[in-house]
Design an enzyme around this catalytic site. Structure first.
Site, PDB file in Angstrom:
ATOM      1  N   LYS A  26       0.831  -1.207   0.000  1.00 55.78           N
ATOM      2  CA  LYS A  26       0.000   0.000   0.000  1.00 55.78           C
ATOM      3  C   LYS A  26       0.862   1.253   0.000  1.00 55.78           C
ATOM      4  O   LYS A  26       0.559   2.238  -0.673  1.00 55.78           O
ATOM      5  CB  LYS A  26      -0.934   0.016   1.210  1.00 55.78           C
ATOM      6  CG  LYS A  26      -2.133  -0.915   1.113  1.00 55.78           C
ATOM      7  CD  LYS A  26      -3.074  -0.649   2.282  1.00 55.78           C
ATOM      8  CE  LYS A  26      -4.219  -1.640   2.308  1.00 55.78           C
ATOM      9  NZ  LYS A  26      -5.138  -1.373   3.440  1.00 55.78           N
ATOM     10  N   ASP A  85      -9.906   1.859   4.172  1.00 54.89           N
ATOM     11  CA  ASP A  85     -10.564   0.620   4.546  1.00 54.89           C
ATOM     12  C   ASP A  85     -11.310   0.140   3.321  1.00 54.89           C
ATOM     13  O   ASP A  85     -11.931   0.932   2.607  1.00 54.89           O
ATOM     14  CB  ASP A  85     -11.518   0.834   5.725  1.00 54.89           C
ATOM     15  CG  ASP A  85     -11.964  -0.492   6.343  1.00 54.89           C
ATOM     16  OD1 ASP A  85     -11.139  -1.420   6.407  1.00 54.89           O
ATOM     17  OD2 ASP A  85     -13.131  -0.595   6.761  1.00 54.89           O
ATOM     18  N   SER A  86     -11.219  -1.145   3.046  1.00 53.90           N
ATOM     19  CA  SER A  86     -11.805  -1.643   1.816  1.00 53.90           C
ATOM     20  C   SER A  86     -12.329  -3.051   2.002  1.00 53.90           C
ATOM     21  O   SER A  86     -12.005  -3.730   2.987  1.00 53.90           O
ATOM     22  CB  SER A  86     -10.769  -1.611   0.676  1.00 53.90           C
ATOM     23  OG  SER A  86      -9.623  -2.364   1.036  1.00 53.90           O
ATOM     24  N   GLY A 169      -6.905 -11.790  -1.033  1.00 51.64           N
ATOM     25  CA  GLY A 169      -8.306 -11.672  -0.642  1.00 51.64           C
ATOM     26  C   GLY A 169      -9.243 -12.318  -1.648  1.00 51.64           C
ATOM     27  O   GLY A 169      -9.082 -13.483  -2.020  1.00 51.64           O
ATOM     28  N   TYR A 170     -10.196 -11.541  -2.112  1.00 47.46           N
ATOM     29  CA  TYR A 170     -11.223 -12.044  -3.027  1.00 47.46           C
ATOM     30  C   TYR A 170     -10.869 -11.824  -4.499  1.00 47.46           C
ATOM     31  O   TYR A 170     -11.690 -12.051  -5.378  1.00 47.46           O
ATOM     32  CB  TYR A 170     -12.570 -11.377  -2.714  1.00 47.46           C
ATOM     33  CG  TYR A 170     -13.052 -11.636  -1.307  1.00 47.46           C
ATOM     34  CD1 TYR A 170     -13.791 -12.779  -0.993  1.00 47.46           C
ATOM     35  CD2 TYR A 170     -12.763 -10.737  -0.276  1.00 47.46           C
ATOM     36  CE1 TYR A 170     -14.234 -13.020   0.297  1.00 47.46           C
ATOM     37  CE2 TYR A 170     -13.199 -10.967   1.027  1.00 47.46           C
ATOM     38  CZ  TYR A 170     -13.928 -12.113   1.302  1.00 47.46           C
ATOM     39  OH  TYR A 170     -14.368 -12.351   2.589  1.00 47.46           O
ATOM     40  N   ASP A 171      -9.628 -11.382  -4.756  1.00 46.39           N
ATOM     41  CA  ASP A 171      -9.209 -11.122  -6.142  1.00 46.39           C
ATOM     42  C   ASP A 171      -9.442 -12.304  -7.090  1.00 46.39           C
ATOM     43  O   ASP A 171      -9.809 -12.095  -8.250  1.00 46.39           O
ATOM     44  CB  ASP A 171      -7.731 -10.729  -6.192  1.00 46.39           C
ATOM     45  CG  ASP A 171      -7.496  -9.292  -5.743  1.00 46.39           C
ATOM     46  OD1 ASP A 171      -8.483  -8.565  -5.525  1.00 46.39           O
ATOM     47  OD2 ASP A 171      -6.322  -8.900  -5.606  1.00 46.39           O
TER      48      ASP A 171
END
Length: 213
Positions: A26, A85-86, A169-171
């Site tokens: 990040k 936040d994501s 993650g959900y990628d």
């Protein structure tokens, strides 16, 4: 000795902007965006301040959590701070997992368990009802309490099975609109160009300019 009366002024060090994350990815991503925009800031992550504890994300929205983190770091360091936040929002689940994306299966950061649970919950859902989006709220907070929040979204649909080794993650299950690949099959540069986080960080540029000059 007359020429010794004035002391040359040393150049000012770059102003520092703190990113409320210990994720080096990040920090690198935001640094690239700030550099592209020509903003003269030294960017550091929360790792530069190991004595400052992580903030509990007790908010009920992405924006609240981002602001909690940004304000805490700004107060602790006396410097302007950026936080985000994501998460993943699934239409048929009324926006869930949402702010609980990282701990959907119960343990924070267990990507595989989170993904497996989500796919199981959507097992009988047809393609036309698998719309979802990644959402990111990015906040800038100043030590005086000034705050701003911006947003980014990446719209897509959910695959029935994971595909791709990139991202996290959900990628592996989100296929962006207009794409034939999942986020985990995109190159980092391709993903950053369209990602929810990239959009939100870019939207921060005019805010940083306005508040910090």
């Amino acid at each position: 000795m007359g020429g010794m009366t004035s002391t040359p002024t040393s150049p000012q060090p770059p102003r520092r902007l703190v990113l409320a994350t210990r994720n080096p990815g990040k920090v690198t991503e935001l640094h690239a965006i700030l550099s592209e925009a020509g903003l003269p800031f030294e960017l550091v992550g929360a790792d530069a301040y190991p004595e400052i504890p992580d903030v509990k994300e007790t908010g009920v929205t992405f924006a609240e959590n981002a602001l909690l983190k940004a304000h805490a770091l700004a107060q602790a360091t006396g410097l302007p701070a950026v936080a985000d936040d994501s998460g993943l929002c699934v239409d048929v689940l009324n926006g869930a997992p949402g702010i609980f994306s990282a701990r959907w299966a119960g343990t924070h950061g267990d990507d595989k368990a989170n993904l497996d649970l989500l796919l199981a919950q959507l097992g009988d859902i047809a393609d036309e009802h698998r719309a979802a989006h990644f959402f990111c709220a990015a906040a800038l907070a100043l030590p005086d309490g000034t705050e701003r929040v911006v947003e980014g979204r990446l719209l897509g649909t959910l695959r029935h099975t994971p595909s791709g080794d990139g991202g996290f993650g959900y990628d592996p299950v989100l296929q962006p609109l207009g794409e034939s690949r999942t986020c985990a099959e995109l190159t980092p540069a391709e993903k950053n160009a369209i990602s929810h986080r990239g959009q939100a960080f870019r939207a921060l540029i005019p805010v940083v300019r306005e508040l910090l000059g």
